[in-house]
Design a protein around this motif. Sequence first.
Motif, PDB file in Angstrom:
ATOM      1  N   ILE A  66       3.294   2.640 -13.262  1.00 38.98           N
ATOM      2  CA  ILE A  66       2.311   3.643 -13.199  1.00 38.98           C
ATOM      3  C   ILE A  66       1.138   3.215 -14.302  1.00 38.98           C
ATOM      4  O   ILE A  66       1.535   2.876 -15.376  1.00 38.98           O
ATOM      5  N   GLU A  67      -0.118   3.374 -13.692  1.00 39.20           N
ATOM      6  CA  GLU A  67      -1.199   2.917 -14.502  1.00 39.20           C
ATOM      7  C   GLU A  67      -1.484   4.025 -15.591  1.00 39.20           C
ATOM      8  O   GLU A  67      -1.237   5.162 -15.236  1.00 39.20           O
ATOM      9  N   PRO A  68      -2.040   3.775 -16.636  1.00 40.68           N
ATOM     10  CA  PRO A  68      -2.618   4.656 -17.784  1.00 40.68           C
ATOM     11  C   PRO A  68      -3.598   5.640 -17.204  1.00 40.68           C
ATOM     12  O   PRO A  68      -4.324   5.299 -16.272  1.00 40.68           O
ATOM     13  N   GLY A  69      -3.451   6.961 -17.595  1.00 41.17           N
ATOM     14  CA  GLY A  69      -4.456   7.785 -17.420  1.00 41.17           C
ATOM     15  C   GLY A  69      -4.069   8.484 -15.977  1.00 41.17           C
ATOM     16  O   GLY A  69      -4.757   9.617 -15.648  1.00 41.17           O
ATOM     17  N   SER A  70      -3.183   8.146 -15.249  1.00 40.08           N
ATOM     18  CA  SER A  70      -2.738   8.969 -13.908  1.00 40.08           C
ATOM     19  C   SER A  70      -2.193  10.428 -14.236  1.00 40.08           C
ATOM     20  O   SER A  70      -1.524  10.699 -15.216  1.00 40.08           O
ATOM     21  N   THR A  71      -2.439  11.122 -13.379  1.00 40.04           N
ATOM     22  CA  THR A  71      -1.944  12.708 -13.259  1.00 40.04           C
ATOM     23  C   THR A  71      -1.217  12.750 -12.179  1.00 40.04           C
ATOM     24  O   THR A  71      -1.442  12.570 -11.021  1.00 40.04           O
ATOM     25  N   ILE A 101      -0.291   9.463 -19.613  1.00 35.53           N
ATOM     26  CA  ILE A 101       0.236   9.443 -18.159  1.00 35.53           C
ATOM     27  C   ILE A 101       0.634  11.073 -18.128  1.00 35.53           C
ATOM     28  O   ILE A 101       1.504  11.332 -19.069  1.00 35.53           O
ATOM     29  N   VAL A 102       0.325  11.867 -17.131  1.00 31.78           N
ATOM     30  CA  VAL A 102       0.834  13.364 -17.390  1.00 31.78           C
ATOM     31  C   VAL A 102       1.154  13.902 -15.927  1.00 31.78           C
ATOM     32  O   VAL A 102       0.895  13.529 -14.930  1.00 31.78           O
ATOM     33  N   PHE A 103       2.244  14.522 -16.313  1.00 32.15           N
ATOM     34  CA  PHE A 103       3.276  15.004 -15.185  1.00 32.15           C
ATOM     35  C   PHE A 103       2.991  16.590 -15.547  1.00 32.15           C
ATOM     36  O   PHE A 103       3.331  17.220 -16.413  1.00 32.15           O
ATOM     37  N   LYS A 159       5.742   5.549 -22.292  1.00 32.42           N
ATOM     38  CA  LYS A 159       4.904   5.460 -23.459  1.00 32.42           C
ATOM     39  C   LYS A 159       3.825   6.376 -23.246  1.00 32.42           C
ATOM     40  O   LYS A 159       3.109   6.256 -22.398  1.00 32.42           O
ATOM     41  N   TYR A 160       3.446   7.197 -24.257  1.00 33.19           N
ATOM     42  CA  TYR A 160       2.300   8.234 -23.909  1.00 33.19           C
ATOM     43  C   TYR A 160       2.527   8.967 -22.715  1.00 33.19           C
ATOM     44  O   TYR A 160       1.495   8.856 -21.822  1.00 33.19           O
ATOM     45  N   VAL A 161       3.473   9.646 -22.353  1.00 30.30           N
ATOM     46  CA  VAL A 161       3.873  10.230 -21.269  1.00 30.30           C
ATOM     47  C   VAL A 161       4.166  11.708 -21.629  1.00 30.30           C
ATOM     48  O   VAL A 161       4.918  12.128 -22.534  1.00 30.30           O
ATOM     49  N   ARG A 162       3.308  12.692 -20.957  1.00 27.73           N
ATOM     50  CA  ARG A 162       3.408  13.829 -21.236  1.00 27.73           C
ATOM     51  C   ARG A 162       4.007  14.869 -19.784  1.00 27.73           C
ATOM     52  O   ARG A 162       3.627  14.604 -18.749  1.00 27.73           O
ATOM     53  N   VAL A 163       5.018  15.681 -20.292  1.00 26.69           N
ATOM     54  CA  VAL A 163       5.568  16.503 -19.098  1.00 26.69           C
ATOM     55  C   VAL A 163       5.356  18.082 -19.581  1.00 26.69           C
ATOM     56  O   VAL A 163       5.809  18.491 -20.357  1.00 26.69           O
ATOM     57  N   GLU A 164       4.733  18.719 -18.588  1.00 29.60           N
ATOM     58  CA  GLU A 164       4.264  19.982 -18.606  1.00 29.60           C
ATOM     59  C   GLU A 164       5.102  20.881 -17.510  1.00 29.60           C
ATOM     60  O   GLU A 164       5.071  20.646 -16.427  1.00 29.60           O
ATOM     61  N   GLY A 188      17.915  -0.627 -24.300  1.00 28.92           N
ATOM     62  CA  GLY A 188      16.760  -1.440 -23.943  1.00 28.92           C
ATOM     63  C   GLY A 188      15.636  -0.854 -23.062  1.00 28.92           C
ATOM     64  O   GLY A 188      14.461  -1.484 -22.989  1.00 28.92           O
ATOM     65  N   THR A 189      16.001   0.472 -23.081  1.00 28.38           N
ATOM     66  CA  THR A 189      14.956   1.313 -22.535  1.00 28.38           C
ATOM     67  C   THR A 189      13.965   1.853 -23.716  1.00 28.38           C
ATOM     68  O   THR A 189      14.343   2.218 -24.833  1.00 28.38           O
ATOM     69  N   VAL A 190      12.779   1.617 -23.604  1.00 26.50           N
ATOM     70  CA  VAL A 190      11.550   2.082 -24.502  1.00 26.50           C
ATOM     71  C   VAL A 190      11.168   3.520 -24.175  1.00 26.50           C
ATOM     72  O   VAL A 190      10.645   3.923 -23.272  1.00 26.50           O
ATOM     73  N   LEU A 191      11.290   4.555 -25.467  1.00 29.04           N
ATOM     74  CA  LEU A 191      10.869   6.013 -25.347  1.00 29.04           C
ATOM     75  C   LEU A 191      10.026   6.181 -26.431  1.00 29.04           C
ATOM     76  O   LEU A 191      10.478   6.192 -27.627  1.00 29.04           O
ATOM     77  N   GLU A 192       8.684   6.197 -26.287  1.00 29.02           N
ATOM     78  CA  GLU A 192       7.697   6.276 -27.409  1.00 29.02           C
ATOM     79  C   GLU A 192       6.647   7.174 -27.130  1.00 29.02           C
ATOM     80  O   GLU A 192       6.137   7.212 -26.016  1.00 29.02           O
ATOM     81  N   ASN A 193       6.163   8.295 -27.794  1.00 29.03           N
ATOM     82  CA  ASN A 193       5.028   9.052 -27.966  1.00 29.03           C
ATOM     83  C   ASN A 193       5.066   9.915 -26.784  1.00 29.03           C
ATOM     84  O   ASN A 193       4.335   9.583 -25.547  1.00 29.03           O
ATOM     85  N   LEU A 194       6.111  10.702 -26.527  1.00 32.34           N
ATOM     86  CA  LEU A 194       6.457  11.593 -25.204  1.00 32.34           C
ATOM     87  C   LEU A 194       6.276  13.165 -25.783  1.00 32.34           C
ATOM     88  O   LEU A 194       6.402  13.369 -26.817  1.00 32.34           O
ATOM     89  N   VAL A 195       5.616  13.679 -24.906  1.00 32.29           N
ATOM     90  CA  VAL A 195       5.425  15.291 -25.025  1.00 32.29           C
ATOM     91  C   VAL A 195       6.200  15.940 -23.823  1.00 32.29           C
ATOM     92  O   VAL A 195       6.100  15.672 -22.526  1.00 32.29           O
ATOM     93  N   ALA A 196       6.965  16.810 -24.353  1.00 31.96           N
ATOM     94  CA  ALA A 196       7.701  17.936 -23.334  1.00 31.96           C
ATOM     95  C   ALA A 196       7.129  19.282 -23.693  1.00 31.96           C
ATOM     96  O   ALA A 196       7.128  19.913 -24.760  1.00 31.96           O
ATOM     97  N   TYR A 197       6.094  19.771 -22.750  1.00 35.12           N
ATOM     98  CA  TYR A 197       5.290  20.771 -23.114  1.00 35.12           C
ATOM     99  C   TYR A 197       5.660  22.264 -22.340  1.00 35.12           C
ATOM    100  O   TYR A 197       5.636  22.011 -20.953  1.00 35.12           O
TER     101      TYR A 197
END
Length: 400
Positions: A66-71, A101-103, A159-164, A188-197
Amino acid sequence: MKKLLYAIAVSAIIFTGCSKDDEDPIVKTPVEGEITGDITANRTLAYGNYTLKGLVKIQPGVTLTIEPGSTFTADQADGEDGLVVLKGGVLIANGTADEPIVFTAKTKLGGQWAGIIMYGDAPIVNSATAPGTQTANSEDGLLQSYGGANATHSSGSLKYVRVEYAGLVFANNSREHNGFSFYSVGSGTVLENLVAYKGNDDGFEFYGGTVSAKNLISYGNGDDSFDWQDGWRGQNNTNWFAYQTGTGNYAMEIEAKGVNNAFSPKVTNITLKRAANTATESLNEKQYDAIQFKAQGNGDFSNINIDGYASVEAGFGSAVQVRDLATYTDQVLGGKIKLTSVKVTNTPVLFLSQNSGGAFTLNAASFPGTNWGVSTTATGAVLAGGKWATVDGVNLLANL
């Protein structure tokens, strides 16, 4: 005349320089689309606005990028929506601080969809007697078997993924979803800068596995901010921030399915805050504590800020609660729970014991050696702001 020519030449140079430096930025036009069904072949979703319809499942051996900035927007009216990474599937969702990337959900209320669910192949431990590789069936209603032998398995990168507004719970609570659900996910999975809102259930939940997570924000989730079980053992976790407001249970609920494991997870730089008048999810369970240990849960935690976990009702609300005698005996007295450099404010009760399984008294002296230590200078989580941590103009780090 010479002065005039010189002035014209200088003006030309200035004009040319300005026009080069001030070129208009390239404006990307988002694509519009719908994502539904199984992802059965490698696919890249261009920057865009997508409707998420149904449980979209990334099949084994397949990578979705998924490319950056997608909603992505879910709509509960069309049924159960969610993004699922099956064991062997890979999700690459790498946003940036300014292009997360925002869900989200069409209706901005908690519990609208299933969030991001990821299945790996790393070990779990949920039985003291089962030999070899252990497995379990997921509690999300998908009945996926999770648990494996590959501790370093990778399910991709977030990275930099927000779930609302996730945390869909139904069928009499027999099907529960969180913001992010990590089932036996490997290191081996990378999890960084995540938001659960503002989800309806837990912000982040780990079901065993070895994955670590950095720079997490759990904001306004209706159940626990951070939760784990099945012997989760991530070692490189840092900068976790929970802000509980409106409704919320424990900031951290820690358990291990009653198994006295030889290992424990490690988390550094933690901030846990509870806003005034934040209610608990259930009137029958008064879950006002910052950190709760039960069923042999343990861990090594350091540089912690705890604020606002006041005793709303007599006998409830503390910085640290231990629920049962076995956890107290094996994990606290046994030296497997470490809480060091802890700063506690607006929380009158430090320790609380529920005395389940037998009476015990939890206090600072219960922790052997230096396994408990207070601090007036602990910094807690350190997080940098940006669009990734801003929702509808609200800076989620304002209360950090």
